[in-house]
Scaffold this motif. Sequence first.
Motif, PDB file in Angstrom:
ATOM      1  N   SER A 185      -2.649   6.617 -11.116  1.00 19.98           N
ATOM      2  CA  SER A 185      -3.585   7.476 -10.380  1.00 19.98           C
ATOM      3  C   SER A 185      -5.016   6.935 -10.478  1.00 19.98           C
ATOM      4  CB  SER A 185      -3.524   8.902 -10.911  1.00 19.98           C
ATOM      5  OG  SER A 185      -3.766   8.895 -12.290  1.00 19.98           O
ATOM      6  N   VAL A 235       2.495   1.705  -3.366  1.00 21.72           N
ATOM      7  CA  VAL A 235       1.534   2.191  -4.373  1.00 21.72           C
ATOM      8  C   VAL A 235       1.260   3.676  -4.162  1.00 21.72           C
ATOM      9  CG1 VAL A 235      -0.871   2.018  -5.159  1.00 21.72           C
ATOM     10  CG2 VAL A 235       0.453  -0.055  -4.766  1.00 21.72           C
ATOM     11  N   ASN A 236       1.123   4.080  -2.867  1.00 24.43           N
ATOM     12  CA  ASN A 236       0.890   5.499  -2.569  1.00 24.43           C
ATOM     13  C   ASN A 236       2.039   6.360  -3.066  1.00 24.43           C
ATOM     14  OD1 ASN A 236      -1.625   5.573  -1.426  1.00 24.43           O
ATOM     15  ND2 ASN A 236      -0.881   5.071   0.624  1.00 24.43           N
ATOM     16  N   SER A 237       3.255   5.908  -2.800  1.00 22.45           N
ATOM     17  CA  SER A 237       4.431   6.672  -3.252  1.00 22.45           C
ATOM     18  C   SER A 237       4.462   6.761  -4.768  1.00 22.45           C
ATOM     19  CB  SER A 237       5.724   6.012  -2.762  1.00 22.45           C
ATOM     20  OG  SER A 237       5.731   5.943  -1.380  1.00 22.45           O
ATOM     21  N   GLN A 286       1.982   6.646  -6.717  1.00 18.90           N
ATOM     22  CA  GLN A 286       0.930   7.559  -7.178  1.00 18.90           C
ATOM     23  C   GLN A 286       1.362   9.015  -7.077  1.00 18.90           C
ATOM     24  OE1 GLN A 286      -2.411   6.071  -4.841  1.00 18.90           O
ATOM     25  NE2 GLN A 286      -3.379   5.309  -6.713  1.00 18.90           N
ATOM     26  N   HIS A 287       2.359   9.268  -6.220  1.00 19.06           N
ATOM     27  CA  HIS A 287       2.909  10.632  -6.125  1.00 19.06           C
ATOM     28  C   HIS A 287       4.121  10.810  -7.035  1.00 19.06           C
ATOM     29  CE1 HIS A 287       0.415  10.658  -2.446  1.00 19.06           C
ATOM     30  NE2 HIS A 287       0.278  11.933  -2.780  1.00 19.06           N
ATOM     31  N   ARG A 326      -7.781   2.641  -7.556  1.00 15.78           N
ATOM     32  CA  ARG A 326      -8.556   3.133  -6.402  1.00 15.78           C
ATOM     33  C   ARG A 326      -8.605   2.091  -5.284  1.00 15.78           C
ATOM     34  NH1 ARG A 326      -8.337   7.845  -7.875  1.00 15.78           N
ATOM     35  NH2 ARG A 326      -9.468   8.611  -9.686  1.00 15.78           N
ATOM     36  N   GLY A 327      -7.549   1.361  -5.096  1.00 12.58           N
ATOM     37  CA  GLY A 327      -7.542   0.354  -4.040  1.00 12.58           C
ATOM     38  C   GLY A 327      -8.004  -0.997  -4.544  1.00 12.58           C
ATOM     39  N   SER A 354       9.700   3.478  -6.019  1.00 12.38           N
ATOM     40  CA  SER A 354       8.692   2.649  -5.348  1.00 12.38           C
ATOM     41  C   SER A 354       8.003   1.747  -6.355  1.00 12.38           C
ATOM     42  CB  SER A 354       7.636   3.519  -4.666  1.00 12.38           C
ATOM     43  OG  SER A 354       8.228   4.323  -3.707  1.00 12.38           O
ATOM     44  N   THR A 385       0.829  -1.211   0.000  1.00 13.38           N
ATOM     45  CA  THR A 385       0.000   0.000   0.000  1.00 13.38           C
ATOM     46  C   THR A 385       0.861   1.258   0.000  1.00 13.38           C
ATOM     47  OG1 THR A 385      -1.520  -1.287   1.340  1.00 13.38           O
ATOM     48  CG2 THR A 385      -1.998   1.050   1.126  1.00 13.38           C
ATOM     49  N   ALA A 386       1.913   1.246   0.848  1.00 14.62           N
ATOM     50  CA  ALA A 386       2.800   2.420   0.924  1.00 14.62           C
ATOM     51  C   ALA A 386       3.516   2.638  -0.404  1.00 14.62           C
ATOM     52  CB  ALA A 386       3.806   2.230   2.054  1.00 14.62           C
TER      53      ALA A 386
END
Lengths: 202, 242
Positions: A59, A7-9, A11-12, A62-63, A17, A4-5
């Motif tokens: 982006s 994927v979040n990184s 996405q930024h 969505r999970g 990552s 999850t972390a």
Amino acid sequence: MDETALVNSAQHGDLDSFNTLILHYQDSIFHTALRIIGDEDLAQDATQEAFISAFRNISSFRGGSFKAWLMRMVTNACYDEFRRQKRRPTTPLEPDTADGEEIDSPRWLADKNMTPAEKAEADELEHAIQHCLDALPTDFRTAVVLADIQGMDYSEVATASRVPLGTIKSRLARARLRLRECLRGFEELLPSSFRLEGERNS
Amino acid sequence: MKNFRDIELLSSYLDGQLSPSDSARLESRISSDLELASALDDLRAAQSILRKLPARKAPRNFTLTRKMVGLKPPLPRSYSIFRFSTAFATFLLMLTFAANSILPRISFGAAKPMAEAYGMGGGGGGCDQPCLPAMAAATEAPVATEAPVATEAPALSPMAAIAPTSTEASVANQDSTRMAETPTPDGQTPKAAETESALQNQPQSQNEAPIPPIWQSSLSIIILLSALIMFLLRRSAISKWK
């Protein structure tokens, strides 16, 4: 690995990552592409395209199951590859023997841990299965590769294929039925347990 | 061979996708129906064979580079300001060139018919039949005054060559045309007098361009400076990014 972390990184815009995620999933993504397309070089192209497309569109994630989302990317890349092949059909460049005949299992693909007899048997079985997979319609093949080879559940396969769950059930049933029919032609290559089943059924 | 609805049920049952009640119902049917049991075995065999396929490892790493995904270095905010100023100054510079080359031609095209109209109407005040030859000479006068300009043009700059065709030059020609109707004291012919007066007026009008060159030079300097600063900003951003 904290998926999850990562994927979040990603996405930024953190490419490192995303590359960590690639290293984790690249084997299964390549294997899926190989089974859907049936050609190693094209499968490599499709895998690379899938990862590029995944990074550009991350982006839109969505999970849910990231693997299923990646599988959707590789499935799309495989379909694109099929469309390209239809537009520009090519002749595979297989290595030839001195007599001009194609070598089915080039030397550089051989696994050194197997005896030549085992290797030949495994290759033949793999070729037989791939032959039967290739004979399936693309949508059926995708469903059966994702469910039976990748071990994904129905909802994940539906996500990856972007079709309703009921369609996946139907495609899987038809695909398995056709595969079984096709594999009957290669009984002698199948492991003994399958042969016995076949004999019992007939 | 069972019907497809049964095959679909068996396939779902194999994957554990049936509800407990549906599974129980199907299991009771399978135990009593050999054909159904055989179909289930077929499906199970196909699934098992696929699962036995050796997993192929990726032959290489598929990690991405910044170039592959088209990532660009983050540029400072001032970069966009300089980019805008460069684009705007370039636009203005183009506009000055366009104005200097198009405007004089437009005014020339508008002035010529006016001059002709003025020459014909202005001189015809109180004349009857005897005035006609003089009027004819007056209408020809603008053509006569244009001739020297054409011969001088190659010696002048392109900007100056266009200038004599401005409105002022045409007005000067009209004045000289009117003067031609009255006899000159020193006995010069009307046409010669017109030509002289036109030649005297032309150098003044030739020096006047709609946009002075100083503006073009200033805009060029702004463009060059902005582009240079943009280049330096981009270069430093890339080096920092790497």
